[in-house]
Design a protein around this motif. Structure first.
Motif, short mmCIF file in Angstrom:
data_model
loop_
_atom_site.label_atom_id
_atom_site.label_comp_id
_atom_site.label_asym_id
_atom_site.label_seq_id
_atom_site.Cartn_x
_atom_site.Cartn_y
_atom_site.Cartn_z
N GLY A 87 65.13 21.98 28.36
CA GLY A 87 64.60 21.80 29.71
C GLY A 87 63.35 20.95 29.72
O GLY A 87 62.97 20.40 30.74
N PHE A 88 62.69 20.83 28.55
CA PHE A 88 61.53 19.98 28.44
C PHE A 88 61.98 18.56 28.10
O PHE A 88 62.85 18.37 27.27
CB PHE A 88 60.56 20.48 27.36
N THR A 89 61.37 17.61 28.70
CA THR A 89 61.72 16.22 28.41
C THR A 89 60.74 15.63 27.40
O THR A 89 59.62 16.11 27.24
CB THR A 89 61.68 15.37 29.69
N LEU A 90 61.19 14.59 26.72
CA LEU A 90 60.34 13.89 25.77
C LEU A 90 59.63 12.74 26.48
O LEU A 90 60.23 12.03 27.28
CB LEU A 90 61.17 13.34 24.60
N ILE A 91 58.37 12.57 26.19
CA ILE A 91 57.61 11.45 26.74
C ILE A 91 56.93 10.72 25.60
O ILE A 91 56.73 11.27 24.52
CB ILE A 91 56.56 11.94 27.77
N ARG A 92 56.58 9.47 25.85
CA ARG A 92 55.90 8.68 24.84
C ARG A 92 54.40 8.92 24.91
O ARG A 92 53.81 8.93 25.97
CB ARG A 92 56.20 7.19 25.02
N MET A 93 53.82 9.08 23.72
CA MET A 93 52.39 9.35 23.64
C MET A 93 51.60 8.10 24.05
O MET A 93 51.84 7.01 23.53
CB MET A 93 52.03 9.75 22.19
N PRO A 94 50.67 8.25 25.00
CA PRO A 94 49.86 7.09 25.39
C PRO A 94 48.82 6.77 24.32
O PRO A 94 48.54 7.60 23.45
CB PRO A 94 49.19 7.57 26.68
N GLU A 115 41.24 10.10 17.12
CA GLU A 115 42.59 10.45 16.69
C GLU A 115 43.22 11.38 17.71
O GLU A 115 42.53 12.13 18.41
CB GLU A 115 42.59 11.15 15.32
N MET A 116 44.57 11.34 17.77
CA MET A 116 45.36 12.28 18.57
C MET A 116 46.24 13.05 17.61
O MET A 116 46.88 12.46 16.73
CB MET A 116 46.22 11.52 19.58
N ARG A 117 46.30 14.37 17.75
CA ARG A 117 47.07 15.20 16.82
C ARG A 117 47.91 16.24 17.56
O ARG A 117 47.56 16.67 18.65
CB ARG A 117 46.14 15.90 15.81
N TYR A 118 49.02 16.62 16.90
CA TYR A 118 49.87 17.68 17.43
C TYR A 118 50.32 18.54 16.25
O TYR A 118 50.92 18.04 15.31
CB TYR A 118 51.09 17.11 18.15
N ASN A 119 49.97 19.82 16.30
CA ASN A 119 50.27 20.74 15.19
C ASN A 119 49.79 20.21 13.85
O ASN A 119 50.45 20.33 12.82
CB ASN A 119 51.78 21.01 15.12
N LYS A 158 49.04 13.72 12.78
CA LYS A 158 48.45 12.61 13.52
C LYS A 158 49.52 11.92 14.37
O LYS A 158 50.62 11.64 13.91
CB LYS A 158 47.82 11.60 12.56
N LEU A 159 49.18 11.65 15.61
CA LEU A 159 50.09 10.97 16.53
C LEU A 159 49.69 9.51 16.68
O LEU A 159 48.51 9.18 16.70
CB LEU A 159 50.07 11.65 17.90
N ASN A 160 50.69 8.67 16.79
CA ASN A 160 50.46 7.26 17.07
C ASN A 160 50.93 6.93 18.48
O ASN A 160 51.84 7.59 19.00
CB ASN A 160 51.22 6.39 16.07
N PRO A 161 50.33 5.95 19.12
CA PRO A 161 50.80 5.55 20.45
C PRO A 161 52.29 5.22 20.41
O PRO A 161 52.76 4.51 19.52
CB PRO A 161 49.96 4.30 20.76
N GLY A 162 53.04 5.76 21.36
CA GLY A 162 54.48 5.50 21.40
C GLY A 162 55.31 6.61 20.79
O GLY A 162 56.52 6.67 21.02
N ASP A 163 54.68 7.49 19.98
CA ASP A 163 55.43 8.61 19.42
C ASP A 163 55.94 9.49 20.56
O ASP A 163 55.26 9.70 21.56
CB ASP A 163 54.53 9.46 18.50
N LYS A 164 57.14 10.03 20.38
CA LYS A 164 57.72 10.90 21.41
C LYS A 164 57.33 12.35 21.16
O LYS A 164 57.34 12.82 20.02
CB LYS A 164 59.23 10.74 21.43
N ILE A 165 57.00 13.03 22.25
CA ILE A 165 56.56 14.42 22.14
C ILE A 165 57.01 15.17 23.39
O ILE A 165 57.19 14.58 24.46
CB ILE A 165 55.03 14.48 21.97
N PHE A 166 57.21 16.48 23.23
CA PHE A 166 57.70 17.26 24.36
C PHE A 166 56.62 17.42 25.44
O PHE A 166 55.44 17.58 25.14
CB PHE A 166 58.13 18.66 23.89
#
Length: 201
Positions: A110-117, A154-158, A161-169
């Protein structure tokens, strides 16, 4: 001996066979050399990532010196746990080189994936509204020495490290590493500077 007789003679055909044999040996040796220099044969068997969570995928692939890329989510499949791997490429059992990226698709819930800004070098005040506008949440805030105060470094998830454009819920909590407005100095360097300053008489 005339050229025509030489070309039709046994000596000519023997010499041609010798040349072909030498070329075959050289090609064989070259292929073996190429195999050795490219470390051919040192391959890793792709594991079965089916029904694993993204965190489990990362842990399993790290142990094998492989990486992964989250491509997208697919329509919910009841036979798979939520947010678990439904598809992977290359498939399990294939042989790949070290550091190869494995592309995975996750079971939707039910959650959609979006691209990390790209929030890097934006201020904290700019970053938070951007996250919220995309349906993401602000996570943990940490600081490290950097001249730009509250500048996103930096941007991080769990912990990753996240990069711009990475997909995340959507609704994921994004941790931000910010600059503290200070420039870090090595204490040892400061001590050495103190010892090099001549004492005033």
């Amino acid at each position: 001996m005339s050229l025509g007789k030489y070309l039709s003679s046994r000596v000519f055909f023997v010499q041609i066979l010798i040349v072909l044999a030498i070329m075959a040996v050289l090609v064989y040796l070259f292929m073996h050399w190429l195999t050795f220099t490219t470390d051919h044969g040192h391959e890793i068997t792709v594991p079965d990532l089916s029904k694993l969570s993204e965190e489990q995928v990362e842990e399993k692939l790290d142990d094998l010196n492989l990486d992964y890329v989250l491509l997208d989510s697919v329509d919910y499949k009841k036979d798979y746990p939520k947010h678990s791997v439904v598809e992977q490429d290359p498939i399990a059992g294939e042989k790949v080189k070290e550091n190869r990226k494995i592309y995975i698709k996750i079971n939707s819930s039910g959650f959609t994936l979006i691209r990390m800004p790209n929030l890097v070098e934006k201020t904290y005040r700019q970053a938070v509204p951007t996250l919220k506008s995309l349906g993401l949440e602000e996570g943990e805030i940490t600081y490290k020495p950097y001249l730009g105060k509250d500048m996103v470094l930096e941007m991080r998830y769990n912990g990753k490290k996240l990069n711009p454009g990475d997909k995340i819920f959507k609704s994921s909590k994004i941790d931000l590493v910010l600059g503290d407005g200070k420039i870090g100095f090595d204490e040892a360097e400061l001590d050495s500077l103190d010892t090099n300053i001549p004492n005033e008489q």
